[in-house]
Design an enzyme around this catalytic site. Sequence first.
Site, mmCIF file in Angstrom:
data_model
loop_
_atom_site.group_PDB
_atom_site.id
_atom_site.type_symbol
_atom_site.label_atom_id
_atom_site.label_comp_id
_atom_site.label_asym_id
_atom_site.label_seq_id
_atom_site.Cartn_x
_atom_site.Cartn_y
_atom_site.Cartn_z
ATOM 1 N N GLU A 195 -5.252 -2.313 10.714
ATOM 2 C CA GLU A 195 -3.801 -2.156 10.536
ATOM 3 C C GLU A 195 -3.124 -1.897 11.881
ATOM 4 O O GLU A 195 -2.112 -2.503 12.227
ATOM 5 C CB GLU A 195 -3.516 -1.000 9.565
ATOM 6 C CG GLU A 195 -2.034 -0.671 9.467
ATOM 7 C CD GLU A 195 -1.658 0.222 8.294
ATOM 8 O OE1 GLU A 195 -2.532 0.541 7.466
ATOM 9 O OE2 GLU A 195 -0.479 0.599 8.210
ATOM 10 N N GLY A 238 0.648 5.184 11.385
ATOM 11 C CA GLY A 238 0.194 6.321 12.187
ATOM 12 C C GLY A 238 1.103 6.448 13.383
ATOM 13 O O GLY A 238 1.230 5.491 14.168
ATOM 14 N N THR A 239 1.759 7.601 13.521
ATOM 15 C CA THR A 239 2.715 7.734 14.636
ATOM 16 C C THR A 239 1.955 7.709 15.963
ATOM 17 O O THR A 239 0.736 7.933 16.007
ATOM 18 C CB THR A 239 3.496 9.063 14.549
ATOM 19 O OG1 THR A 239 2.587 10.148 14.765
ATOM 20 C CG2 THR A 239 4.202 9.233 13.204
ATOM 21 N N MET A 283 0.866 4.990 0.546
ATOM 22 C CA MET A 283 0.243 6.217 1.035
ATOM 23 C C MET A 283 1.297 7.316 1.143
ATOM 24 O O MET A 283 1.148 8.405 0.611
ATOM 25 C CB MET A 283 -0.348 5.996 2.445
ATOM 26 C CG MET A 283 -1.368 4.906 2.545
ATOM 27 S SD MET A 283 -2.024 4.760 4.243
ATOM 28 C CE MET A 283 -1.130 3.358 4.826
ATOM 29 N N GLN A 296 18.589 -8.569 42.669
ATOM 30 C CA GLN A 296 17.193 -8.119 42.850
ATOM 31 C C GLN A 296 16.773 -7.146 41.741
ATOM 32 O O GLN A 296 15.628 -7.164 41.285
ATOM 33 C CB GLN A 296 17.034 -7.469 44.224
ATOM 34 C CG GLN A 296 15.573 -7.329 44.600
ATOM 35 C CD GLN A 296 15.393 -6.622 45.923
ATOM 36 O OE1 GLN A 296 15.906 -5.529 46.130
ATOM 37 N NE2 GLN A 296 14.668 -7.246 46.827
ATOM 38 N N PRO A 345 7.346 11.650 -0.039
ATOM 39 C CA PRO A 345 8.495 12.338 0.571
ATOM 40 C C PRO A 345 8.059 13.571 1.370
ATOM 41 O O PRO A 345 8.608 13.854 2.424
ATOM 42 C CB PRO A 345 9.348 12.743 -0.638
ATOM 43 C CG PRO A 345 8.992 11.756 -1.697
ATOM 44 C CD PRO A 345 7.557 11.378 -1.478
ATOM 45 N N ILE A 388 0.861 -1.189 0.000
ATOM 46 C CA ILE A 388 0.000 0.000 0.000
ATOM 47 C C ILE A 388 0.894 1.234 0.000
ATOM 48 O O ILE A 388 1.838 1.321 0.788
ATOM 49 C CB ILE A 388 -1.007 0.001 1.177
ATOM 50 C CG1 ILE A 388 -1.928 1.222 1.104
ATOM 51 C CG2 ILE A 388 -0.327 -0.077 2.544
ATOM 52 C CD1 ILE A 388 -3.229 1.090 1.875
ATOM 53 N N HIS A 404 21.579 -7.586 29.082
ATOM 54 C CA HIS A 404 22.555 -8.409 28.359
ATOM 55 C C HIS A 404 23.966 -7.815 28.475
ATOM 56 O O HIS A 404 24.924 -8.410 27.965
ATOM 57 C CB HIS A 404 22.194 -8.487 26.871
ATOM 58 C CG HIS A 404 21.193 -9.554 26.517
ATOM 59 N ND1 HIS A 404 19.869 -9.475 26.834
ATOM 60 C CD2 HIS A 404 21.341 -10.737 25.849
ATOM 61 C CE1 HIS A 404 19.230 -10.543 26.371
ATOM 62 N NE2 HIS A 404 20.111 -11.328 25.777
HETATM 63 C C1 LIG Z 1 9.921 0.760 7.904
HETATM 64 C C2 LIG Z 1 8.776 1.584 7.423
HETATM 65 C C3 LIG Z 1 7.786 0.977 6.652
HETATM 66 C C4 LIG Z 1 6.719 1.757 6.171
HETATM 67 N N1 LIG Z 1 5.784 1.170 5.342
HETATM 68 C C5 LIG Z 1 4.873 1.970 4.735
HETATM 69 C C6 LIG Z 1 4.010 1.423 3.722
HETATM 70 O O1 LIG Z 1 4.031 0.242 3.398
HETATM 71 N N2 LIG Z 1 3.138 2.264 3.106
HETATM 72 C C7 LIG Z 1 3.078 3.596 3.427
HETATM 73 O O2 LIG Z 1 2.288 4.294 2.822
HETATM 74 N N3 LIG Z 1 3.875 4.134 4.377
HETATM 75 C C8 LIG Z 1 4.780 3.355 5.034
HETATM 76 N N4 LIG Z 1 5.617 3.898 5.974
HETATM 77 C C9 LIG Z 1 5.512 5.314 6.283
HETATM 78 C C10 LIG Z 1 4.946 5.637 7.665
HETATM 79 O O3 LIG Z 1 3.593 5.290 7.730
HETATM 80 C C11 LIG Z 1 5.216 7.124 7.922
HETATM 81 O O4 LIG Z 1 6.625 7.267 8.109
HETATM 82 C C12 LIG Z 1 4.451 7.663 9.112
HETATM 83 O O5 LIG Z 1 3.081 7.728 8.830
HETATM 84 C C13 LIG Z 1 4.946 9.051 9.553
HETATM 85 O O6 LIG Z 1 4.977 9.933 8.475
HETATM 86 P P1 LIG Z 1 6.297 10.800 8.204
HETATM 87 O O7 LIG Z 1 7.451 9.872 8.169
HETATM 88 O O8 LIG Z 1 6.057 11.661 7.038
HETATM 89 O O9 LIG Z 1 6.457 11.703 9.505
HETATM 90 P P2 LIG Z 1 5.801 13.143 9.740
HETATM 91 O O10 LIG Z 1 4.348 13.094 9.434
HETATM 92 O O11 LIG Z 1 6.640 14.154 9.051
HETATM 93 O O12 LIG Z 1 5.993 13.286 11.310
HETATM 94 C C14 LIG Z 1 7.189 13.788 11.937
HETATM 95 C C15 LIG Z 1 6.904 13.944 13.429
HETATM 96 O O13 LIG Z 1 5.876 14.929 13.615
HETATM 97 C C16 LIG Z 1 4.855 14.390 14.406
HETATM 98 N N5 LIG Z 1 3.540 14.912 14.015
HETATM 99 C C17 LIG Z 1 3.018 14.994 12.781
HETATM 100 N N6 LIG Z 1 1.774 15.488 12.833
HETATM 101 C C18 LIG Z 1 1.488 15.718 14.136
HETATM 102 C C19 LIG Z 1 0.364 16.219 14.865
HETATM 103 N N7 LIG Z 1 -0.769 16.554 14.250
HETATM 104 N N8 LIG Z 1 0.460 16.321 16.209
HETATM 105 C C20 LIG Z 1 1.587 15.957 16.873
HETATM 106 N N9 LIG Z 1 2.675 15.482 16.248
HETATM 107 C C21 LIG Z 1 2.632 15.358 14.903
HETATM 108 C C22 LIG Z 1 4.905 12.871 14.147
HETATM 109 O O14 LIG Z 1 4.259 12.157 15.180
HETATM 110 C C23 LIG Z 1 6.402 12.660 14.087
HETATM 111 O O15 LIG Z 1 6.914 12.532 15.380
HETATM 112 C C24 LIG Z 1 6.659 3.134 6.501
HETATM 113 C C25 LIG Z 1 7.650 3.721 7.293
HETATM 114 C C26 LIG Z 1 8.717 2.974 7.745
HETATM 115 C C27 LIG Z 1 9.782 3.665 8.554
#
Ligand SMILES: Cc1cc2nc3c(=O)[nH]c(=O)nc-3n(C[C@H](O)[C@H](O)[C@H](O)COP(=O)(O)OP(=O)(O)OC[C@H]3O[C@@H](n4cnc5c(N)ncnc54)[C@H](O)[C@@H]3O)c2cc1C
Length: 382
Positions: free
Chosen positions: A244, A366-367, A125, A281, A128, A123, A340
């Site tokens: 998810e 979703g972070t 989504m 402990q 950059p 998927i 470890h």
């Molecule tokens: C190993 C890996 C596999 C992945 N696989 C997929 C995949 O298969 N398909 C896909 O589409 N994506 C994938 N992703 C992408 C992942 O879903 C995104 O990295 C994630 O959604 C965060 O988006 P971003 O990296 O642009 O961070 P950003 O959105 O730029 O966020 C940066 C920081 O700002 C914070 N932030 C952003 N908005 C807010 C808010 N409103 N309030 C508070 N804090 C906020 C975030 O929590 C984060 O700490 C993958 C990522 C990784 C690392």
Amino acid sequence: MRRDIFNEEHEALREQFRRFAQREIEPKIEEWNSRGMSDRETWRRMGAAGFLGAAAPTEYGGSGGDFLYDVVIMEEMAYLRAHALMMSLHSDIVLPYLLTYGSEEQKRKYVPGCVSGEILLGIAMTEPGTGSDLANVQTRAQRQGDHYVVNGSKTFISNGQIGDLFVVVAKTDPDARPAHRGISLLLVEADTPGFIRGRKLDKLGLRGQDTSELAFEDCVVPLSNVLGQEGQGFRMLMAKLQQERLTIAVGSVASCRRALDDTVAYVKQRYAFGQPVAAFQNTQFKLAELATEVEIGEAFIDKLLAAHVRGDEIVKEVSMAKWWTTDLQKRLTSECVQLHGGYGFMKEYPIAMDYADAAVQSIYAGTNEIMKVIIARRMGLE
Ligand SMILES: Cc1cc2nc3c(=O)[nH]c(=O)nc-3n(C[C@H](O)[C@H](O)[C@H](O)COP(=O)(O)OP(=O)(O)OC[C@H]3O[C@@H](n4cnc5c(N)ncnc54)[C@H](O)[C@@H]3O)c2cc1C
């Protein structure tokens, strides 16, 4: 403790999968991790043995089981540290889009191949320039006659190199207000001209996964490949993110158990000051606390799994589970590395990789900050 959510058939599947994994998966994990991706043959064997899309209806080649059959497999995979073969991404994150929103024609065309392991799913989504703020995607799908012309780029896409079919999030109406109403989901086959696989990205953890860049350059996709209705993409994404995020939480708890079990075994055989590290402990209290939290996490997950299978809407609770279990996994693996000693920092010790693998759990799907935004909103805090 016996878990009430699984019946005898689920447990029989677990036993069957363990035997399969010992033969077909465990011997390959190291190779996948050094190569940075899994192999198609194992996917096919997973499919042939009935371990892909176990919850898909029988008319499309599935087993017609419930989501818990897949949960059994994802728990076993996480415990084995077989992160390279992203069965849950394929079966529980992407396939449900096809099953729920696909037309009859789309389902007949793709689902049997997904179940057999011939068609691997991803998927796309994230871009950059945007991840959390999904409504702001810039990938454009422009209607021209009986097709869309897709242009744009995606990043961090799991199964990016090995995948055959991607659910692509694209803007079909850039003028729509609010912006999310202009988003659609398109099914894009990887051999479509203009679909370009970019770099396989070099990551801190989950080294066996082929997380990649993708690009679309005048990629022609038939109108018939839209999923559901044009403009309904965001709604479909929101509806499917519950499952998810639940799969991430399930995987986190299973990974915690593995890190904990291995650490308990390690501290019993490592001696310092003439006694096992397990006899201090501090070690006992740390591990007792972590084991307690794993039990609490599992009890919560089991409650959510039962509700999810019933069909309840539990977005708030699943968001809670996603942030809490992944946060636990990060804390737990960090403590286990500490117990470890220096060996915990060596890549040859699986606990070091557990620590690295845990880091992303609070970021993708979703972070954890976004999880708290969702929870707060549903508590009426705006
Ligand atoms: C190993 C890996 C596999 C992945 N696989 C997929 C995949 O298969 N398909 C896909 O589409 N994506 C994938 N992703 C992408 C992942 O879903 C995104 O990295 C994630 O959604 C965060 O988006 P971003 O990296 O642009 O961070 P950003 O959105 O730029 O966020 C940066 C920081 O700002 C914070 N932030 C952003 N908005 C807010 C808010 N409103 N309030 C508070 N804090 C906020 C975030 O929590 C984060 O700490 C993958 C990522 C990784 C690392």
